[in-house]
Design a protein around this motif. Structure first.
Motif, PDB file in Angstrom:
ATOM      1  N   CYS A 115       0.836  -1.211   0.000  1.00 47.17           N
ATOM      2  CA  CYS A 115       0.000   0.000   0.000  1.00 47.17           C
ATOM      3  C   CYS A 115       0.866   1.254   0.000  1.00 47.17           C
ATOM      4  O   CYS A 115       0.568   2.211  -0.714  1.00 47.17           O
ATOM      5  N   GLY A 116       1.923   1.239   0.775  1.00 45.78           N
ATOM      6  CA  GLY A 116       2.828   2.378   0.808  1.00 45.78           C
ATOM      7  C   GLY A 116       3.448   2.648  -0.549  1.00 45.78           C
ATOM      8  O   GLY A 116       3.742   3.792  -0.890  1.00 45.78           O
ATOM      9  N   GLY A 117       3.615   1.598  -1.339  1.00 41.37           N
ATOM     10  CA  GLY A 117       4.129   1.728  -2.693  1.00 41.37           C
ATOM     11  C   GLY A 117       3.056   2.028  -3.720  1.00 41.37           C
ATOM     12  O   GLY A 117       3.340   2.100  -4.913  1.00 41.37           O
ATOM     13  N   GLY A 118       1.809   2.169  -3.269  1.00 44.51           N
ATOM     14  CA  GLY A 118       0.708   2.490  -4.175  1.00 44.51           C
ATOM     15  C   GLY A 118       0.148   1.291  -4.920  1.00 44.51           C
ATOM     16  O   GLY A 118      -0.609   1.450  -5.868  1.00 44.51           O
ATOM     17  N   MET A 119       0.476   0.091  -4.487  1.00 45.04           N
ATOM     18  CA  MET A 119       0.014  -1.135  -5.161  1.00 45.04           C
ATOM     19  C   MET A 119      -1.256  -1.658  -4.473  1.00 45.04           C
ATOM     20  O   MET A 119      -1.268  -2.710  -3.838  1.00 45.04           O
ATOM     21  N   TYR A 120      -2.328  -0.924  -4.630  1.00 42.77           N
ATOM     22  CA  TYR A 120      -3.580  -1.229  -3.946  1.00 42.77           C
ATOM     23  C   TYR A 120      -4.189  -2.562  -4.379  1.00 42.77           C
ATOM     24  O   TYR A 120      -4.697  -3.314  -3.545  1.00 42.77           O
ATOM     25  N   VAL A 121      -4.181  -2.848  -5.662  1.00 45.56           N
ATOM     26  CA  VAL A 121      -4.788  -4.089  -6.157  1.00 45.56           C
ATOM     27  C   VAL A 121      -4.032  -5.294  -5.619  1.00 45.56           C
ATOM     28  O   VAL A 121      -4.641  -6.265  -5.140  1.00 45.56           O
ATOM     29  N   LEU A 122      -2.715  -5.236  -5.645  1.00 46.04           N
ATOM     30  CA  LEU A 122      -1.903  -6.326  -5.111  1.00 46.04           C
ATOM     31  C   LEU A 122      -2.152  -6.506  -3.618  1.00 46.04           C
ATOM     32  O   LEU A 122      -2.328  -7.636  -3.139  1.00 46.04           O
TER      33      LEU A 122
END
Length: 150
Positions: A115-122
């Motif tokens: 999430c911190g990396g912006g990878m919401y779907v993952l």
């Protein structure tokens, strides 16, 4: 969207996903529940954001390099201390308890980093898989217990 609000969204989603897993653990009365999972996910997301974006003014200076993965890598090893605290060997029963909870805290840290990396779907897919795995495991255990008791 302003980057500050994007960062707030990232930690909010991390806390939400970690909290969902924590609710399952809380419902099962495990060693680490909602608050622990919520805080680990939120903290991991925040560490990732700080690692990737917190030192931009230093990186822009000539001759300076920065490895943004270093802080994230330390989250992985540091979270082991929290997980280790949930693992208990009960000598009287010759059994180890808390391994699933420790693994849950570990994976929640990974979800927070995603999430911190912006990878919401993952991160969302990982959360769904964690919940499915915990519930499937619980279902299978109950099936075996029924067969053993008969």
């Amino acid at each position: 969207m302003d980057m500050t609000w994007e960062f707030v969204l990232r930690i909010f989603v991390a806390a939400l996903l970690g909290g969902v897993i924590g609710l399952e653990r809380e419902y099962r009365a495990k060693e680490a529940g909602f608050r622990t999972h919520f805080l680990v996910a939120l903290g991991s997301a925040l560490f990732m954001i700080v690692s990737a974006y917190g030192f931009e003014e230093v990186v822009s200076l000539p001759g300076h390099r920065l490895d943004v993965s270093r802080i994230a890598a330390q989250v992985v090893s540091g979270i082991g201390f929290i997980g280790a605290g949930t693992i208990i060997f009960q000598k009287s029963e010759n059994v180890v308890r808390g391994l699933t909870t420790a693994a849950g805290v570990w994976v929640v840290a990974a979800i927070g980093l995603a999430c911190g990396g912006g990878m919401y779907v993952l991160a969302t897919a990982a959360t769904i898989l964690v919940l499915a795995g915990l519930e499937a495991f619980n279902f299978i255990l109950h099936k075996f217990d029924k067969h053993r008791n008969n």
